[in-house]
Design a protein around this motif. Sequence first.
Motif, mmCIF file in Angstrom:
data_model
loop_
_atom_site.group_PDB
_atom_site.id
_atom_site.type_symbol
_atom_site.label_atom_id
_atom_site.label_comp_id
_atom_site.label_asym_id
_atom_site.label_seq_id
_atom_site.Cartn_x
_atom_site.Cartn_y
_atom_site.Cartn_z
ATOM 1 N N UNK A 90 7.418 1.303 -0.234
ATOM 2 C CA UNK A 90 6.288 2.065 0.311
ATOM 3 C C UNK A 90 5.952 1.626 1.723
ATOM 4 N N UNK A 91 5.255 2.510 2.444
ATOM 5 C CA UNK A 91 4.672 2.123 3.721
ATOM 6 C C UNK A 91 3.231 2.621 3.757
ATOM 7 N N UNK A 92 2.415 1.933 4.537
ATOM 8 C CA UNK A 92 1.035 2.361 4.705
ATOM 9 C C UNK A 92 0.978 3.298 5.908
ATOM 10 N N UNK A 93 0.648 4.561 5.661
ATOM 11 C CA UNK A 93 0.595 5.551 6.743
ATOM 12 C C UNK A 93 -0.722 5.432 7.521
ATOM 13 N N UNK A 94 -1.802 5.239 6.780
ATOM 14 C CA UNK A 94 -3.127 5.088 7.403
ATOM 15 C C UNK A 94 -3.786 3.872 6.752
#
Length: 417
Positions: A90-94
């Motif tokens: 996963x990545x944190x978009x905001x």
Amino acid sequence: MLVPLILVAAALASAHHSGEDFEGSKVFRVSVDNENHVNLMHELASARQIDFWKPDSAAQIKPHSTVDFHVKAEDVVTVEDFLEQNELHYEVMISNLRSAMEAQFDSHSRATGHSYTKYNNWETIEAWTKQIAAENPDLVSRSSIGTTFEGRSMYLLKVGKAKSNKPAVFIDCGFHAREWISPAFCQWFVKEAVRTYGQETQMTELLDKLDFYILPVFNIDGYIYTWTSSRMWRKTRSTQTGVSCRGVDPNRNFNAGWCENGASKQPCSDTYCGPTAESEKETKALTDFIRKNLSSIKAYLTIHSYSQMLLYPYSYSYKLPKNNAELNALAKAAVNELASLHGTKYTYGPGATTIYLAAGGSDDWAYDQGIKYSFTFELRDTGRYGFLLPESQIRATCEETLLAVKHIASYVVQHLY
């Protein structure tokens, strides 16, 4: 009068209304590689309240895709642990939704009054519909096609040079309340039509030969709610006896494969299809108007966000429309036209395979009524800002979208039926 940004932010996030001020809330993007990952996402969604951004619900998650969703601050650690334990990439978009909401507004003070490069609240848009019609009586007229659940007039602008029996293109914006870039485009379109008529040959020809019906905000009640109470609201604001959750997803409420795939029968779901097809006053107003004007309406365009896609039927099933090859070629040409200005890349194709199965959509319904050219635009971006596209991108987004819309309209003029 200038309103300090802090007041705007406070109004947007007023926690006492929505129970969430979005401080510390995050938006994640998870890579879903296989069925096991799909099941894990379902498990997560049933354990925690998750606000899906793309796709619209857990039911629409499929392998080899990415899922964007917003998580409340108090659930962030639990969700991160779950993703890590299950080895979901996963990545944190905001990283802070509240900050992203404030950053949508590009200046720290807000002039009241209408602007084409800012997000306007409903009161401002409503006043604008009246003014633009009054100032351009030879090109623009305003009427109401009905009222919303909360009793507001649904204003429709008819844009074109007056002449009887003209073919028409119908464009609506603001189906989903939180997709603010959508109403911004409808306003931009009208401005450009009025500004360039008689100056620019393509627009002049379009307005001479076609009428454009523009519905600047379809889901007015929901849109107002995103300004006053909860920025992330999506649905209408209707109520039902004995049901605690409010609202219906208007783009699951049309009689096109109604409530089959990709729609929910749960009133609390963001993709709730409603108690019946056309249960929403807004949906009924739109369908009644289109049915009444079916002989003249040759194209239907509905403007959403986000993901940079141009979709055509079908979304409610994997079947292809009769003129699939024509729609595909037209979508491809429109997307190329759009990319020619700022290089923005769009994908295109039938809704079901290009994005996901979703029953009860307005584009499928319009197509099944016999409107051969029916398209859904998913405007910028692809998830960096998602529903919180900064005002600094309004101009570029609207300029490029206008090129695609004009291309489709010109094609329609040459292929009347």
